[in-house]
Design an enzyme around this catalytic site. Structure first.
Site, short mmCIF file in Angstrom:
data_model
loop_
_atom_site.label_atom_id
_atom_site.label_comp_id
_atom_site.label_asym_id
_atom_site.label_seq_id
_atom_site.Cartn_x
_atom_site.Cartn_y
_atom_site.Cartn_z
N HIS A 78 6.98 75.53 79.64
CA HIS A 78 7.62 76.80 79.27
C HIS A 78 8.23 76.75 77.86
CE1 HIS A 78 7.39 78.59 83.38
NE2 HIS A 78 7.46 77.33 83.74
N ASN A 151 8.77 82.83 88.29
CA ASN A 151 7.50 83.02 87.60
C ASN A 151 6.98 84.43 87.86
OD1 ASN A 151 7.24 80.50 86.39
ND2 ASN A 151 5.98 79.64 88.03
#
Ligand code: HDE
Length: 687
Positions: A78, A151
């Protein structure tokens, strides 16, 4: 020789030379970090104008040293992210299920900071690889920070945290060659996946259009892991957290993703920033799927298994509030980069489940912040500081920002009677009975790896299925080791024979699937239409962008009417012309453009219009960018409005297709907008 170096600093203020003090509102004098006013920010200290630089130049050394250390380690996953500030407000009190104060009072707004990210690429990678998107929200509540680190896909690749480093090593650039960047289309990823059937449900999602979103503002979000909500009486329910975008969901097509990555690598970041800057604040509803132990026990899958989802048709989502993102960060590094999310940041009323993935995450995020931000005091950084009072007896460490007073830095103590003490209002772990033998094993209830993969594939629309086949074909075509492709085909056959055989055909490997013996053969469970990406939200143009290409001789009145109609829909029009200086209308009046055609290909827009007179039509016809603009818009199934471009349409082989509308004269704009609202003109897709 004459010394050409200015001896004194330039009397003009250097461009962009706003000082640190001005920026932070503290004054107007440029100083060193020690507060010493600086008289020359243009020249280093030298022995003579053309002589060597002197070690004595402490001002130069301080500036360069600070610069040398400007970067911190990027997130191992990420790393590429974009974020915004905003607030969350509940619709109603949820006190009956949770004692979380931020969910108790519909009058109270809780500040939030949300960060969206890709997973595999580095911080400087493009916004549109095929990848899962992170959806992390920090709620600065009056009971402490709550981080919901989710997510845009409701399930995950693996069931146990111990496999996470393996998963990530396999997807990141390969260890010897350092590529591919930000992409899963390579041997190591598919090798791992083909050996880990538990990942197959997630693979169906990752190969679907969810993994190439049109905008961060148009993504659903999921907490993925099961959590518990606990009320004041100590009663708990299991919960799955959901975010639903008010703008609805949308995705780009793969060919668009490829082209956007070149045309605008910051496509999502720019879109989020510009929308907020223009006052078009993205919003999401926050929803709970609540279930008790009995319901959990009745499922034929385990709610502690993060590769499974609970269909909405079985447990509906109850919407409990709304998040609005209404402020861009002031400084990317200080906020977006330094924000530290940890699933272990919960508030009273929110508790964990025994999901082994979540349990591992509770350790990992705190640990990663220590190496990334470099100090156990990362919580004192402005973006991470709770906005409620916080106090304890933890002390010192690198970069301590607080100056605690007194001697009472231990507890119990009788020296500082006003020092921090525990409270009955504090966090209580739900008293869940635990017993068992110490073992390393995967519970039997985690054994079904194929049923929900099949359920997902069969639940989505035919277009989505087609895109899954194409994505798998693209990815597996990039896998060099043939055995890996064959193994994957074997798994796909188990999920759905039509899926396996289509991908095999597309790969030119018909009949070559490896025979895989599933631990548990899939069951045909009820389908879940709620898993679809298309046709689920009401058609809208809100928040979308329409590219209006103007060329010489265009009808200005028509352009104005079109722009006004687009604005009325809540969408934005971007005016494009061959040269950024603009194009002349039919009266010879020049109108400036927002972007040049070379930098504004049609892939950047949700729908397009092309307006020209005879001269403009001729210019566009001989301009390959204009021809691709129209051909691509057609190929990508966009609503297209045309006025005065017969020769361009002939050159681009466009005309007469569904969703291609002539505007002006006898036709109004209604038909074009109607097509545009629906997103893509799927009827136009050729097989
Ligand atoms: Fe993460 N994950 N993760 N993850 N994750 C990180 O923490 C980890 C997982 C997610 O914008 C890291 O601060 C483990 C699931 C997001 O800053 C790290 C496991 C989900 C973000 C980490 C998972 C996520 C991260 C790297 C398996 C969806 C970005 C940097 C047990 C629910 C947050 C950091 C941001 C970041 C570990 C699985 C979401 C290394 C060990 C499942 C959105 O700690």
């Amino acid at each position: 020789m004459r010394d050409k170096t200015p001896k004194h600093h330039s009397p003009e203020t250097p461009k962009g030379g706003e000082t640190h003090q001005q920026a932070s509102g503290k004054g107007s004098v440029l100083t060193t970090n020690q507060g010493l006013p600086i008289s020359d920010n243009q020249n280093s200290l030298k022995g003579g104008g053309r002589g060597p630089t002197l070690l004595e130049d402490f001002i130069l050394r301080e500036k360069i040293t600070h610069f040398d250390h400007e970067r911190i380690p990027e997130r191992i996953v990420h790393a590429r992210g974009s974020a915004a500030h905003g607030y969350f407000q509940p619709y109603k009190s949820m006190a009956h299920v949770t004692s979380a104060a931020f969910l108790a009072d519909p009058a109270v707004r809780t500040p939030v900071f949300a960060r969206f990210s890709t997973v595999a690429g580095g911080a400087g990678s493009v916004d549109l690889p095929r990848d899962v998107r992170g959806f992390a929200v920090k709620f600065y509540t009056q009971q402490g920070n709550f981080d919901l680190v989710g997510n845009n896909i409701p399930v995950f690749f693996i069931q146990d945290a111990i496999k996470f480093p393996d998963l990530i090593h396999s997807v990141k650039m390969e260890a010897d060659r350092g590529y591919p960047q930000a992409g899963s289309a390579h041997d190591t990823f598919w090798d791992f996946i083909s050996l880990m059937p538990e990942s197959l449900h997630m693979i169906m999602w990752a190969m679907s259009d969810r993994a190439i979103p049109r905008s961060l503002r148009m993504m659903e979000g999921f907490g993925v892991n099961t959590f518990r909500l606990v009320n004041a009486a100590g009663e708990f329910k299991f919960v799955k957290f959901h975010w639903r975008p008010i703008l609805g969901t949308a995705a780009v097509m793969w060919d668009e993703a490829v082209k956007i990555s070149g045309a605008d690598p910051d496509f999502h970041r720019r879109d989020l920033y510009e929308s907020i800057a223009k006052g078009n604040y993205p919003e999401w509803e926050f929803g709970f799927q609540l279930l008790d132990q009995k319901m959990a026990d009745d499922f034929d899958f385990d709610i502690l298994d993060a590769t499974k989802l609970i269909p909405e048709e079985i447990v509906p989502i109850e919407m409990v509030g709304k998040m609005v993102l209404d402020r861009n960060p002031d400084n990317f590094f200080a906020e977006t980069e330094q924000v530290a999310f940890c699933p272990s940041h919960v508030v009273p009323g929110i508790d964990f489940s025994e999901d082994p993935l979540l349990q591992g995450r509770l350790f990992s995020y705190l640990d990663t912040q220590l190496s990334r931000l470099g100090s156990p005091n990362f919580h004192e950084l402005p973006i991470n500081r709770p906005k409620c009072p916080f106090a304890n007896l933890q002390r010192d460490g690198h970069m301590q920002m607080e100056v605690p007073k007194g001697r009472g830095n231990y507890e119990p103590n009788s020296i500082d009677l006003h020092g921090p003490r525990e409270t009955s209002r504090g966090f209580h772990t739900a008293p869940i009975p635990v017993e068992g033998t110490k073992v390393r094993l995967r519970a039997e209830s985690f054994a079904d790896h194929y049923s929900q993969a099949r359920m997902f594939f069969r639940s989505v629309t035919p277009q989505e299925q087609k895109h899954i086949v194409k994505a798998l074909t693209f990815e597996l075509s990039k896998v060099d080791i043939v055995e890996i492709r064959k193994r994957m085909l074997g798994h796909l056959d188990i999920i759905d024979t039509s899926l396996g055989s289509k991908v095999a055909d597309e790969l030119g490997m018909t009949g070559q699937a490896e025979k895989i013996t599933a631990g548990l053969m899939p069951k045909d469970v009820a389908l879940s239409p709620a898993l679809r990406l298309y046709g689920k939200y009401a058609p809208t143009l809100k928040g979308r962008k329409i590219g209006v290409l103007l060329a010489a001789g265009f009808d200005d009145k028509l352009k104005d009417a079109l722009v006004a109609a687009i604005a009325k829909e809540g969408a934005a029009a971007a005016l494009i012309s061959v040269k950024v200086g603009g194009a002349e209308d039919s009266a010879g009046l020049k109108h400036p453009a927002d972007m040049a055609l070379s930098g504004g290909p049609s892939v950047m827009f949700d729908a397009v219009a092309i307006l020209a007179g005879p001269a403009g039509d001729k210019t566009l016809t001989s301009n390959p960018d204009a021809v691709s603009f129209l051909m691509d818009a057609n190929r990508h199934l966009k609503a297209i409005a045309l006025s005065g471009v017969p020769s361009l349409t002939a050159k681009a082989h466009v005309g007469g297709e569904v969703g291609v509308t002539e505007i002006g004269k006898s036709h109004d704009l209604g038909a074009f907008l109607e097509f545009a609202r629906n997103g893509r003109v799927w009827e136009r897709a050729s097989d």
